[in-house]
Design an enzyme around this catalytic site. Structure first.
Site, PDB file in Angstrom:
ATOM      1  N   ASN A  28      62.405  63.634  39.427  1.00  0.00           N
ATOM      2  CA  ASN A  28      63.125  64.688  38.710  1.00  0.00           C
ATOM      3  C   ASN A  28      62.153  65.844  38.513  1.00  0.00           C
ATOM      4  O   ASN A  28      60.954  65.710  38.760  1.00  0.00           O
ATOM      5  CB  ASN A  28      63.707  64.178  37.389  1.00  0.00           C
ATOM      6  CG  ASN A  28      62.624  63.685  36.447  1.00  0.00           C
ATOM      7  OD1 ASN A  28      61.747  64.448  36.050  1.00  0.00           O
ATOM      8  ND2 ASN A  28      62.660  62.410  36.112  1.00  0.00           N
ATOM      9  N   ASP A  38      61.707  56.334  41.366  1.00  0.00           N
ATOM     10  CA  ASP A  38      60.625  56.988  40.619  1.00  0.00           C
ATOM     11  C   ASP A  38      59.880  55.975  39.741  1.00  0.00           C
ATOM     12  O   ASP A  38      58.637  55.890  39.761  1.00  0.00           O
ATOM     13  CB  ASP A  38      61.273  58.075  39.749  1.00  0.00           C
ATOM     14  CG  ASP A  38      60.322  59.167  39.322  1.00  0.00           C
ATOM     15  OD1 ASP A  38      59.168  59.151  39.778  1.00  0.00           O
ATOM     16  OD2 ASP A  38      60.747  60.037  38.539  1.00  0.00           O
TER      17      ASP A  38
HETATM   18  N1  AR6 Z   1      63.411  51.179  46.804  1.00  0.00           N
HETATM   19  C1  AR6 Z   1      64.375  51.753  47.578  1.00  0.00           C
HETATM   20  N2  AR6 Z   1      65.516  52.274  47.060  1.00  0.00           N
HETATM   21  C2  AR6 Z   1      65.681  52.201  45.722  1.00  0.00           C
HETATM   22  C3  AR6 Z   1      64.729  51.609  44.857  1.00  0.00           C
HETATM   23  C4  AR6 Z   1      63.551  51.085  45.454  1.00  0.00           C
HETATM   24  N3  AR6 Z   1      62.578  50.510  44.728  1.00  0.00           N
HETATM   25  N4  AR6 Z   1      65.194  51.703  43.573  1.00  0.00           N
HETATM   26  C5  AR6 Z   1      66.394  52.324  43.634  1.00  0.00           C
HETATM   27  N5  AR6 Z   1      66.712  52.606  44.924  1.00  0.00           N
HETATM   28  P1  AR6 Z   1      67.459  56.870  42.211  1.00  0.00           P
HETATM   29  P2  AR6 Z   1      68.276  59.704  42.371  1.00  0.00           P
HETATM   30  C6  AR6 Z   1      67.885  53.296  45.488  1.00  0.00           C
HETATM   31  O1  AR6 Z   1      68.255  56.695  40.968  1.00  0.00           O
HETATM   32  O2  AR6 Z   1      69.700  59.346  42.479  1.00  0.00           O
HETATM   33  C7  AR6 Z   1      65.100  58.732  38.344  1.00  0.00           C
HETATM   34  O3  AR6 Z   1      65.200  58.419  36.994  1.00  0.00           O
HETATM   35  C8  AR6 Z   1      69.098  53.446  44.606  1.00  0.00           C
HETATM   36  O4  AR6 Z   1      69.941  52.299  44.715  1.00  0.00           O
HETATM   37  O5  AR6 Z   1      66.111  56.288  42.275  1.00  0.00           O
HETATM   38  O6  AR6 Z   1      67.722  60.765  43.275  1.00  0.00           O
HETATM   39  C9  AR6 Z   1      64.326  60.032  38.584  1.00  0.00           C
HETATM   40  O7  AR6 Z   1      63.278  60.209  37.657  1.00  0.00           O
HETATM   41  C10 AR6 Z   1      69.761  54.689  45.188  1.00  0.00           C
HETATM   42  O8  AR6 Z   1      70.556  54.372  46.331  1.00  0.00           O
HETATM   43  O9  AR6 Z   1      67.272  58.459  42.571  1.00  0.00           O
HETATM   44  C11 AR6 Z   1      65.388  61.072  38.419  1.00  0.00           C
HETATM   45  O10 AR6 Z   1      65.610  61.395  37.070  1.00  0.00           O
HETATM   46  C12 AR6 Z   1      68.595  55.531  45.673  1.00  0.00           C
HETATM   47  O11 AR6 Z   1      67.468  54.639  45.741  1.00  0.00           O
HETATM   48  C13 AR6 Z   1      66.620  60.407  38.988  1.00  0.00           C
HETATM   49  O12 AR6 Z   1      66.402  58.993  38.854  1.00  0.00           O
HETATM   50  C14 AR6 Z   1      68.217  56.703  44.765  1.00  0.00           C
HETATM   51  O13 AR6 Z   1      68.361  56.308  43.399  1.00  0.00           O
HETATM   52  C15 AR6 Z   1      66.819  60.702  40.452  1.00  0.00           C
HETATM   53  O14 AR6 Z   1      68.031  60.138  40.861  1.00  0.00           O
END
Ligand code: AR6
Length: 183
Positions: A28, A38
């Protein structure tokens, strides 16, 4: 002159397990951590990543990293040289026309800017998560189409090993479909 085609692959798993030059973080704009990808990157990578992020906030990015942009830090204890942090757009349902295109362009920009920066760093391999499709609620089918299209267009030497690391079966299936459709 000989050219090599980029190899775009799909991996089902956790992005923090990847051995690549660059791991991309779905961050973010605060750059100070969060949940999802993250949270996993900062947990596994250790405090040096956050220390670098704090330096970036204290220098070039006092007001945070704008959506669609990318910056690099150390990868700490991860099996990578760098983490590239990029900020995806929060999905806004119901947009149409130019507003919808602008929103999609911000998501495409995350992939494009991350690859540009990785090339500048001399990286040959990069692992992307499905940016914006978690906490930021971007629909997976469309998020996968934008990701695959943009990476196809942006892949060039020396960055020829491009991986999408998908956390669950649904995400994997959507990226598989997007790759097939893109031909
Ligand atoms: N490895 C691979 N994919 C993952 C993992 C992992 N370890 N963990 C989650 N995913 P997100 P965004 C998937 O929420 O939507 C954070 O709080 C997940 O299922 O990580 O861009 C940041 O600080 C989904 O399909 O990222 C921001 O505030 C994808 O990765 C916010 O979330 C992205 O999910 C960003 O949100």
């Amino acid at each position: 002159m000989a050219t090599s085609a980029p190899l775009i692959t799909l991996v089902r798993g956790d992005i923090t397990d990847q051995q690549v030059d660059v791991i991309v973080n779905a961050a973010n704009s605060s750059l100070l951590g969060g949940g999802g990808v993250d949270g996993a990157i900062h947990r596994r990578g250790g405090g040096s990543i956050l220390a670098d992020c704090r330096k970036l906030r204290a220098s070039h990015y006092g007001r945070g990293l704008p959506t669609g942009r990318a910056v690099a830090t150390t990868a700490g204890k991860l099996q990578a040289q760098y983490v590239v942090h990029t900020v995806g757009p929060v999905h806004q349902p119901g947009l149409t026309g130019e507003a919808e295109r602008a929103q999609s362009e911000l998501l495409a920009s995350c992939y494009r800017e991350s690859m540009r920066l990785a090339r500048e760093l001399g990286a040959t391999s990069i692992a992307f998560p499905a940016i914006s499709t978690g906490v930021y609620r971007w629909p997976l089918a469309d998020g996968a189409r934008v990701a695959v299209r943009t990476v196809r267009e942006a892949a060039q030497a020396p960055l020829l090993d491009v991986r999408f690391v998908l956390f669950d079966d649904a995400a994997y299936a959507h990226f598989e479909q997007a790759l097939v459709t893109a031909g």
